[in-house]
Design a protein around this motif. Structure first.
Motif, PDB file in Angstrom:
ATOM      1  N   GLY A 112       0.820  -1.201   0.000  1.00  0.00           N
ATOM      2  CA  GLY A 112       0.000   0.000   0.000  1.00  0.00           C
ATOM      3  C   GLY A 112       0.860   1.259   0.000  1.00  0.00           C
ATOM      4  O   GLY A 112       2.078   1.207  -0.157  1.00  0.00           O
ATOM      5  N   ILE A 113       0.213   2.395   0.186  1.00  0.00           N
ATOM      6  CA  ILE A 113       0.897   3.681   0.154  1.00  0.00           C
ATOM      7  C   ILE A 113       1.514   3.989   1.521  1.00  0.00           C
ATOM      8  O   ILE A 113       0.849   3.920   2.550  1.00  0.00           O
ATOM      9  N   VAL A 114       2.801   4.332   1.512  1.00  0.00           N
ATOM     10  CA  VAL A 114       3.518   4.729   2.729  1.00  0.00           C
ATOM     11  C   VAL A 114       3.515   6.254   2.780  1.00  0.00           C
ATOM     12  O   VAL A 114       4.056   6.913   1.894  1.00  0.00           O
ATOM     13  N   LEU A 115       2.892   6.818   3.804  1.00  0.00           N
ATOM     14  CA  LEU A 115       2.843   8.265   3.986  1.00  0.00           C
ATOM     15  C   LEU A 115       3.993   8.696   4.881  1.00  0.00           C
ATOM     16  O   LEU A 115       4.171   8.177   5.984  1.00  0.00           O
ATOM     17  N   PHE A 116       4.785   9.677   4.409  1.00  0.00           N
ATOM     18  CA  PHE A 116       5.937  10.186   5.156  1.00  0.00           C
ATOM     19  C   PHE A 116       5.744  11.658   5.476  1.00  0.00           C
ATOM     20  O   PHE A 116       5.285  12.440   4.632  1.00  0.00           O
ATOM     21  N   GLU A 117       6.096  12.059   6.709  1.00  0.00           N
ATOM     22  CA  GLU A 117       6.093  13.462   7.111  1.00  0.00           C
ATOM     23  C   GLU A 117       7.366  13.730   7.909  1.00  0.00           C
ATOM     24  O   GLU A 117       7.691  12.977   8.829  1.00  0.00           O
ATOM     25  N   VAL A 178       3.355   2.672  12.628  1.00  0.00           N
ATOM     26  CA  VAL A 178       3.876   4.032  12.528  1.00  0.00           C
ATOM     27  C   VAL A 178       5.298   4.036  13.082  1.00  0.00           C
ATOM     28  O   VAL A 178       5.528   3.589  14.207  1.00  0.00           O
ATOM     29  N   CYS A 179       6.241   4.506  12.275  1.00  0.00           N
ATOM     30  CA  CYS A 179       7.642   4.596  12.699  1.00  0.00           C
ATOM     31  C   CYS A 179       8.075   6.057  12.693  1.00  0.00           C
ATOM     32  O   CYS A 179       7.573   6.856  11.897  1.00  0.00           O
ATOM     33  N   ALA A 190       6.432   7.921   9.553  1.00  0.00           N
ATOM     34  CA  ALA A 190       5.854   7.336   8.345  1.00  0.00           C
ATOM     35  C   ALA A 190       4.863   6.256   8.754  1.00  0.00           C
ATOM     36  O   ALA A 190       5.030   5.591   9.782  1.00  0.00           O
ATOM     37  N   HIS A 191       3.821   6.094   7.942  1.00  0.00           N
ATOM     38  CA  HIS A 191       2.814   5.053   8.163  1.00  0.00           C
ATOM     39  C   HIS A 191       3.012   3.937   7.153  1.00  0.00           C
ATOM     40  O   HIS A 191       3.081   4.176   5.939  1.00  0.00           O
TER      41      HIS A 191
END
Length: 213
Positions: A112-117, A178-179, A190-191
């Motif tokens: 799936g999509i990994v969201l990074f902030e 969540v890391c 990131a999720h």
């Protein structure tokens, strides 16, 4: 793609919300066996060396400020185009000064999509900023706090140092993870969907090498 079965409660309900997220590693007295920090002239126990001085990777002398970048490829994952990226992602990086830089990016994985902030030039305690980012990511996942608080576990931080931790926001051994990392001037989270703590932690550290320069 893995399922996210609800077979086991992998949470610590009595812990303070994300207090474990703020853990940044053992202090010298823990790592080297002192009951209290040794004072000047104190001789450490036999066979125990003095703690090493802080180096550039720990924010010590010679440190060069690091930047968070929007890499086209991170840890082998390609960045998703703006047209393909989710458009309903709330971003709350905390207080931002003019000299701070925020990066939000999505990367495509097999699960799936990994969201990074991530943010850089953080002057306060970066572990506190990571904690803020963690809470924002859990809100994005619409985590039900009546189930308890996800408990973060430390992950080897790799060559960039600092501290890295991951929390499993699932009732089974795999699901939403969540890391986050925190070092002397940057913090990021990131999720990872449909993952495990071990898999997400390893991938996050690989991605960090491309996302932090």
């Amino acid at each position: 793609m893995r399922g996210t079965g609800r077979s086991r409660l992998a949470l610590v309900g009595a812990s303070v919300a994300l207090a474990a997220v703020a853990v940044t590693g053992c202090q010298p007295e823990d790592e080297y066996g002192y009951d209290t920090a040794p004072s000047a002239g104190t001789t450490p126990p036999a066979g125990v060396e003095d703690p090493p001085a802080a180096g550039p990777e720990d924010g010590g002398p010679g440190t060069t400020p690091r930047k968070v970048v929007q890499a086209p490829v991170a840890g082998g994952l390609e960045r998703v185009s703006e047209a393909e990226a989710p458009s309903d992602v709330p971003v709350d990086p905390g207080d931002m000064r003019e000299d701070m830089h925020l990066v939000v990016a999505n990367y495509r994985s097999a699960d799936g999509i990994v969201l990074f902030e991530g943010v850089d030039n953080v002057r306060e305690d970066t572990s506190k900023r990571r904690e803020h980012l963690f809470r924002g990511m859990l809100e994005h996942l619409q985590w039900d706090y009546s189930l308890g608080q996800p408990s973060a576990e430390p992950v080897p931080s790799g060559p960039l140092g600092g501290s890295v931790e991951c929390a499993l926001a699932s009732l089974s051994d795999e699901g939403d993870v969540v890391c986050g990392w925190a070092d002397f001037n940057t913090a990021a989270v990131a999720h990872f969907p449909n993952s495990t703590l071990q898999e997400a932690g390893a991938l996050f550290v690989k991605m960090r090498s491309d996302l932090e320069k």
